[in-house]
Design a protein around this motif. Structure first.
Motif, PDB file in Angstrom:
ATOM      1  N   GLN A 229       0.813  -1.216   0.000  1.00 39.94           N
ATOM      2  CA  GLN A 229       0.000   0.000   0.000  1.00 39.94           C
ATOM      3  C   GLN A 229       0.849   1.270   0.000  1.00 39.94           C
ATOM      4  O   GLN A 229       0.454   2.286  -0.586  1.00 39.94           O
ATOM      5  CB  GLN A 229      -0.988   0.004   1.157  1.00 39.94           C
ATOM      6  CG  GLN A 229      -0.398  -0.094   2.549  1.00 39.94           C
ATOM      7  CD  GLN A 229      -1.495  -0.045   3.615  1.00 39.94           C
ATOM      8  OE1 GLN A 229      -2.115   0.988   3.838  1.00 39.94           O
ATOM      9  NE2 GLN A 229      -1.742  -1.175   4.268  1.00 39.94           N
ATOM     10  N   LYS A 230       2.034   1.244   0.601  1.00 40.62           N
ATOM     11  CA  LYS A 230       2.888   2.429   0.584  1.00 40.62           C
ATOM     12  C   LYS A 230       3.363   2.724  -0.841  1.00 40.62           C
ATOM     13  O   LYS A 230       3.431   3.888  -1.258  1.00 40.62           O
ATOM     14  CB  LYS A 230       4.091   2.225   1.511  1.00 40.62           C
ATOM     15  CG  LYS A 230       3.745   2.141   2.989  1.00 40.62           C
ATOM     16  CD  LYS A 230       3.540   3.496   3.629  1.00 40.62           C
ATOM     17  CE  LYS A 230       4.820   4.170   3.952  1.00 40.62           C
ATOM     18  NZ  LYS A 230       4.668   5.370   4.808  1.00 40.62           N
ATOM     19  N   ARG A 231       3.708   1.674  -1.582  1.00 35.49           N
ATOM     20  CA  ARG A 231       4.153   1.864  -2.965  1.00 35.49           C
ATOM     21  C   ARG A 231       3.020   2.455  -3.806  1.00 35.49           C
ATOM     22  O   ARG A 231       3.237   3.354  -4.618  1.00 35.49           O
ATOM     23  CB  ARG A 231       4.612   0.522  -3.535  1.00 35.49           C
ATOM     24  CG  ARG A 231       5.004   0.552  -5.011  1.00 35.49           C
ATOM     25  CD  ARG A 231       5.592  -0.796  -5.416  1.00 35.49           C
ATOM     26  NE  ARG A 231       5.772  -0.888  -6.860  1.00 35.49           N
ATOM     27  CZ  ARG A 231       4.877  -1.370  -7.708  1.00 35.49           C
ATOM     28  NH1 ARG A 231       3.709  -1.813  -7.243  1.00 35.49           N
ATOM     29  NH2 ARG A 231       5.115  -1.425  -8.997  1.00 35.49           N
ATOM     30  N   GLN A 232       1.791   1.966  -3.607  1.00 36.38           N
ATOM     31  CA  GLN A 232       0.654   2.528  -4.338  1.00 36.38           C
ATOM     32  C   GLN A 232       0.422   3.989  -3.964  1.00 36.38           C
ATOM     33  O   GLN A 232       0.124   4.823  -4.822  1.00 36.38           O
ATOM     34  CB  GLN A 232      -0.612   1.715  -4.055  1.00 36.38           C
ATOM     35  CG  GLN A 232      -0.740   0.481  -4.903  1.00 36.38           C
ATOM     36  CD  GLN A 232      -2.135  -0.122  -4.808  1.00 36.38           C
ATOM     37  OE1 GLN A 232      -2.987   0.347  -4.065  1.00 36.38           O
ATOM     38  NE2 GLN A 232      -2.361  -1.165  -5.580  1.00 36.38           N
ATOM     39  N   CYS A 233       0.564   4.298  -2.697  1.00 30.26           N
ATOM     40  CA  CYS A 233       0.331   5.674  -2.250  1.00 30.26           C
ATOM     41  C   CYS A 233       1.291   6.629  -2.949  1.00 30.26           C
ATOM     42  O   CYS A 233       0.906   7.739  -3.337  1.00 30.26           O
ATOM     43  CB  CYS A 233       0.479   5.756  -0.729  1.00 30.26           C
ATOM     44  SG  CYS A 233      -0.011   7.343  -0.016  1.00 30.26           S
ATOM     45  N   ASN A 234       2.547   6.202  -3.127  1.00 33.43           N
ATOM     46  CA  ASN A 234       3.500   7.014  -3.883  1.00 33.43           C
ATOM     47  C   ASN A 234       2.997   7.288  -5.294  1.00 33.43           C
ATOM     48  O   ASN A 234       3.186   8.374  -5.843  1.00 33.43           O
ATOM     49  CB  ASN A 234       4.854   6.308  -3.976  1.00 33.43           C
ATOM     50  CG  ASN A 234       5.691   6.490  -2.735  1.00 33.43           C
ATOM     51  OD1 ASN A 234       5.287   7.146  -1.786  1.00 33.43           O
ATOM     52  ND2 ASN A 234       6.871   5.892  -2.726  1.00 33.43           N
ATOM     53  N   GLU A 235       2.352   6.291  -5.896  1.00 29.12           N
ATOM     54  CA  GLU A 235       1.871   6.456  -7.268  1.00 29.12           C
ATOM     55  C   GLU A 235       0.726   7.458  -7.336  1.00 29.12           C
ATOM     56  O   GLU A 235       0.630   8.238  -8.292  1.00 29.12           O
ATOM     57  CB  GLU A 235       1.428   5.114  -7.835  1.00 29.12           C
ATOM     58  CG  GLU A 235       0.951   5.167  -9.273  1.00 29.12           C
ATOM     59  CD  GLU A 235       2.039   5.565 -10.270  1.00 29.12           C
ATOM     60  OE1 GLU A 235       1.699   5.891 -11.425  1.00 29.12           O
ATOM     61  OE2 GLU A 235       3.231   5.552  -9.886  1.00 29.12           O
ATOM     62  N   TYR A 236      -0.152   7.475  -6.335  1.00 28.02           N
ATOM     63  CA  TYR A 236      -1.220   8.477  -6.326  1.00 28.02           C
ATOM     64  C   TYR A 236      -0.618   9.883  -6.221  1.00 28.02           C
ATOM     65  O   TYR A 236      -1.129  10.835  -6.811  1.00 28.02           O
ATOM     66  CB  TYR A 236      -2.194   8.216  -5.178  1.00 28.02           C
ATOM     67  CG  TYR A 236      -2.893   6.884  -5.278  1.00 28.02           C
ATOM     68  CD1 TYR A 236      -3.510   6.491  -6.471  1.00 28.02           C
ATOM     69  CD2 TYR A 236      -2.924   5.993  -4.210  1.00 28.02           C
ATOM     70  CE1 TYR A 236      -4.135   5.264  -6.582  1.00 28.02           C
ATOM     71  CE2 TYR A 236      -3.545   4.770  -4.318  1.00 28.02           C
ATOM     72  CZ  TYR A 236      -4.144   4.405  -5.505  1.00 28.02           C
ATOM     73  OH  TYR A 236      -4.758   3.174  -5.615  1.00 28.02           O
ATOM     74  N   LEU A 237       0.473  10.000  -5.459  1.00 27.43           N
ATOM     75  CA  LEU A 237       1.168  11.283  -5.378  1.00 27.43           C
ATOM     76  C   LEU A 237       1.690  11.682  -6.756  1.00 27.43           C
ATOM     77  O   LEU A 237       1.549  12.839  -7.176  1.00 27.43           O
ATOM     78  CB  LEU A 237       2.308  11.184  -4.369  1.00 27.43           C
ATOM     79  CG  LEU A 237       3.111  12.452  -4.075  1.00 27.43           C
ATOM     80  CD1 LEU A 237       3.671  12.405  -2.655  1.00 27.43           C
ATOM     81  CD2 LEU A 237       4.261  12.657  -5.052  1.00 27.43           C
ATOM     82  N   LYS A 238       2.282  10.731  -7.469  1.00 26.62           N
ATOM     83  CA  LYS A 238       2.835  11.032  -8.788  1.00 26.62           C
ATOM     84  C   LYS A 238       1.735  11.397  -9.784  1.00 26.62           C
ATOM     85  O   LYS A 238       1.924  12.260 -10.648  1.00 26.62           O
ATOM     86  CB  LYS A 238       3.634   9.838  -9.288  1.00 26.62           C
ATOM     87  CG  LYS A 238       4.908   9.589  -8.488  1.00 26.62           C
ATOM     88  CD  LYS A 238       5.654   8.360  -8.984  1.00 26.62           C
ATOM     89  CE  LYS A 238       6.906   8.103  -8.175  1.00 26.62           C
ATOM     90  NZ  LYS A 238       7.641   6.898  -8.633  1.00 26.62           N
ATOM     91  N   LEU A 239       0.567  10.761  -9.668  1.00 25.88           N
ATOM     92  CA  LEU A 239      -0.553  11.142 -10.520  1.00 25.88           C
ATOM     93  C   LEU A 239      -1.016  12.560 -10.196  1.00 25.88           C
ATOM     94  O   LEU A 239      -1.354  13.341 -11.092  1.00 25.88           O
ATOM     95  CB  LEU A 239      -1.702  10.151 -10.363  1.00 25.88           C
ATOM     96  CG  LEU A 239      -1.483   8.765 -10.976  1.00 25.88           C
ATOM     97  CD1 LEU A 239      -2.634   7.834 -10.617  1.00 25.88           C
ATOM     98  CD2 LEU A 239      -1.336   8.842 -12.492  1.00 25.88           C
ATOM     99  N   GLY A 240      -1.024  12.905  -8.909  1.00 24.74           N
ATOM    100  CA  GLY A 240      -1.367  14.264  -8.518  1.00 24.74           C
ATOM    101  C   GLY A 240      -0.407  15.280  -9.100  1.00 24.74           C
ATOM    102  O   GLY A 240      -0.810  16.370  -9.521  1.00 24.74           O
ATOM    103  N   LEU A 241       0.877  14.939  -9.137  1.00 25.95           N
ATOM    104  CA  LEU A 241       1.865  15.833  -9.743  1.00 25.95           C
ATOM    105  C   LEU A 241       1.546  16.095 -11.214  1.00 25.95           C
ATOM    106  O   LEU A 241       1.864  17.155 -11.745  1.00 25.95           O
ATOM    107  CB  LEU A 241       3.255  15.207  -9.635  1.00 25.95           C
ATOM    108  CG  LEU A 241       4.039  15.444  -8.345  1.00 25.95           C
ATOM    109  CD1 LEU A 241       5.305  14.595  -8.338  1.00 25.95           C
ATOM    110  CD2 LEU A 241       4.390  16.920  -8.183  1.00 25.95           C
ATOM    111  N   GLN A 242       0.918  15.115 -11.874  1.00 22.78           N
ATOM    112  CA  GLN A 242       0.592  15.234 -13.292  1.00 22.78           C
ATOM    113  C   GLN A 242      -0.786  15.844 -13.531  1.00 22.78           C
ATOM    114  O   GLN A 242      -1.259  15.881 -14.666  1.00 22.78           O
ATOM    115  CB  GLN A 242       0.685  13.857 -13.945  1.00 22.78           C
ATOM    116  CG  GLN A 242       2.083  13.267 -13.913  1.00 22.78           C
ATOM    117  CD  GLN A 242       2.122  11.833 -14.394  1.00 22.78           C
ATOM    118  OE1 GLN A 242       1.903  11.544 -15.571  1.00 22.78           O
ATOM    119  NE2 GLN A 242       2.394  10.914 -13.475  1.00 22.78           N
TER     120      GLN A 242
END
Length: 677
Positions: free
Chosen positions: A415-428
């Motif tokens: 779940q921590k790895r996925q949470c990082n990805e949501y952050l990266k989507l937010g950056l985009q």
């Protein structure tokens, strides 16, 4: 030492591998403190056994990731709305060349030639095969075969391993290592649609789906909104005007995620349009983004899925003539198999909208987990035979997700790895909205979930049980409200609560509370502090952030039942009860935060359309703007979210862990977001 003793030592070393003293230049990198009872340590790994080794390299700038996101999401930042490209995201977070070369040099000096080592395309990890003897000497560890009593599978692992001190900053994790990952089951498995059971990947909103004869409300009639929520009721509640945009931006399609082989039928959509939204012509339907064999629509009414019908029929009246795209994940073989123990989700969605995620390493996880995610090509008859789809779809500006589970059930690293990805989507510039859950401060009790008779944590079943991925600070959580009987859409709503049997099989209330894994993010700190300062809950609490899901079971030893330090859930809310829809050719009512989420997401998609028309960027990550401008939402101050033998938390003035900051006020939100750069 006598010759017999030396001979016995030599024989022992030949049978296994002699332990070596750990040099002072090395340090423990990972160590396991305990082992789950399902695992049994068996035999020492044979010296000549082949072990596929993978070294995950430390990502650059992860410690600054939240600052990058707030820089483009905070309304007071000069860089608000200046979202990154996917290439920028990859470049900023990829491991440094220094890390790659330093670890390569270590391997070469040890005796592993460069020809044996492969660097992944995104430079995230190094892969090579080693013998058991090499693995133990390289890592100063003892490797054993561990047997899983549930599946009978075996996996090599160690209790601890060492790396050079100078390399520790360059290495995230090494596999095989201390992690023992077999197919995880929590007593539940995914069920066929229509059965009275739900898998942990999906909040079981099907328990809230009703099907009984109702008198059809007339279009434009707001007098029955306390019993039947129609598109007119939603428009009145949130002051959403008709969409006057004649030529919507084709890039601004609204994304809706679906799983569990949810099929929609055009017949249901046409019935809904004819009865509730005559401005939407028959034949209107969403586009399909099929992910790894995800199914499309069906002509068989008996196969209609209530979740997808609910999502589409709530979204279209708000966004039309804007378009909708369904992101349908995983083939029907996995989704409909009643014995399927695939328990998690969203990895394949994230793969499909960001190709770099397929090989992204963090927290000891890289790519899809073969022990936790469906495997493709699917060998089963009728299964999807292609490779996992990576980066095949551009992410939408807004995506609504009405699925999830409890954070205690999902491996911490996953779940921590996925949470990082949501952050990266937010950056985009992507807004990701999740339903907060339907079981208040806990989970459903047995037999509806595996979390015991109360659906809560701890030996007494009294500790609150927060939801996932709602705990991730980089997504927007949506709780649920309702128009109470005898009230109108022109009065404030209340937090949703329906006790078991009135009319649903279980208690239904808005999911909310505080994470045990993530601390309160900066953008939320003031709101949470104000809540505790002015509306202190009457319950004992603990103050612990855990770094492993296994540790959650140890919480509350001092009698506390919720986490005072955790990220607060939800962020916002919308109506989620008595929702009118057509499914399987019949008029029904439905409910759940799975209704609230597409409502709020649709509002955001409308706001994006207005910003794009004004030459501005999509909103992206919502939370910093909303927490600094809560006046653009309708504050909900009545109701609770019971669970775990309590009345739960209370909806109060300001933010609360029941309805968040409140429900949409479209005119105020539009004025605010059009003023922002």
């Amino acid at each position: 030492m006598g010759w017999k003793a030396r001979l016995l030592l030599l024989i022992s070393c030949a049978a296994t591998i002699c332990a070596r003293a750990v040099p002072e230049t090395h340090v423990v990198h990972e160590k396991r403190n305990s082992i789950h009872s399902r695992w049994t340590k068996k035999f020492r790994v044979h010296p000549r056994a082949t072990l596929p080794m993978r070294i995950g390299l430390s990502q650059r700038n992860l410690g600054n990731a939240h600052k990058y996101l707030l820089d483009v999401s905070d309304p007071d930042s000069p860089n608000y709305g200046k979202h990154w490209t996917s290439e920028q995201v990859i470049e900023v977070f990829r491991p440094a060349t220094e890390s790659v070369e330093a670890v390569r040099e270590w391997l070469t000096e040890f005796g592993i030639s460069a020809k044996r080592v492969t660097l992944s395309e995104n430079k995230a990890w190094l892969a090579f095969n080693v013998s058991g003897q090499e693995a133990e000497r390289l890592l100063h560890a003892e490797f054993y075969e561990y047997e899983d009593s549930v599946t009978g599978g075996k996996i090599p692992g160690c209790d601890a391993y060492h790396v050079p001190k100078k390399l520790q900053k360059h290495i995230d994790y090494i596999s095989p290592g201390i992690k023992l990952l077999a197919p995880f089951t929590s007593g539940r498995s995914k069920k066929k649609r229509g059965t009275n059971g739900g898998g942990p990947v999906k909040l079981p909103k099907k328990y809230h789906r009703l099907s009984y004869p109702m008198k059809m409300p007339t279009t434009g009639n707001l007098s029955n909104c306390d019993s039947i929520i129609t598109p007119d009721c939603i428009a009145a509640l949130y002051q959403i005007p008709p969409n006057k945009i004649n030529h919507p931006n084709p890039a601004n399609t609204m994304g809706i995620y679906e799983s569990e082989a949810q099929y929609y039928t055009q017949q249901d959509l046409n019935l809904f349009f004819a009865n509730f939204t005559p401005n939407i012509p028959n034949g209107t339907h969403p586009a399909l983004a099929s992910i790894d064999g995800g199914p499309g629509p069906t002509n068989r009414l008996s196969d209609a899925g209530g979740e997808v019908s609910l999502d589409i029929q709530l979204a279209f009246p708000i966004v039309y003539p804007q378009s909708i795209t369904i992101y349908q994940e995983d083939d029907a073989v996995y989704e409909l198999n009643p014995n399927q123990t695939y328990t998690w989700g969203f990895n394949h969605l994230l793969d499909a909208v960001d190709g770099s995620y397929c090989n992204y390493s963090a927290y000891g996880e890289t790519g899809d987990d073969p022990n936790l995610d469906p495997i493709y090509p699917d060998p089963a008859p009728g299964g999807y035979k292609g490779q996992v789809q990576c980066g095949v779809y551009k992410p939408p500006n807004v995506i609504s997700i009405s699925y999830g589970g409890q954070e205690v059930h999902v491996p911490w690293a996953y779940q921590k790895r996925q949470c990082n990805e949501y952050l990266k989507l937010g950056l985009q510039g992507v807004s990701v909205l999740f339903a907060s859950g339907d079981a208040g401060v806990g989970n459903y009790p047995a037999p509806f979930s595996a979390d015991g008779p109360t659906g809560c944590l701890g030996p007494q079943g009294t500790i609150f049980n927060p939801t996932w991925p709602n705990n991730c600070p980089w997504i927007t959580n949506v709780g649920a409200t309702k128009v109470y009987p005898g009230h109108t859409v022109f009065e404030p709503e209340s937090a949703v609560y329906d006790p078991a049997g009135h009319p649903y099989a279980v208690d239904y209330s808005s999911g909310g509370g505080f994470s045990n894994i993530y601390s309160v993010p900066d953008y939320q700190k003031q709101a949470v502090q104000t809540y505790f300062g002015e509306h202190n809950p009457p319950y004992p609490y603990y103050s612990t952030i855990v770094n492993n899901t296994d540790l959650i079971g140890s919480l509350g030893a001092d009698g506390g039942i919720y986490n005072r330090l955790g990220r607060g859930i939800p962020d916002v809310a919308a109506n989620g009860d008595n929702i009118a829809l057509y499914n399987a050719g019949q008029f029904q009512l439905s409910g759940g935060t799975s209704a609230s989420t597409p409502i709020f997401a649709s509002v955001v998609n409308r706001l994006n359309e207005e910003r794009l028309s004004a030459g501005k960027s999509p909103i992206g990550f919502l939370n910093p703007v909303l927490y600094k401008n809560p006046e653009v939402l309708n504050d909900i101050t009545n109701g609770t979210n019971p669970g775990c033998g309590t009345v739960g938390f209370s909806a109060v003035k300001g933010w609360d862990p029941v309805t968040g900051l409140g429900t949409p006020n479209y005119p105020k939100m539009l004025e605010l977001f059009l003023k922002l750069p």
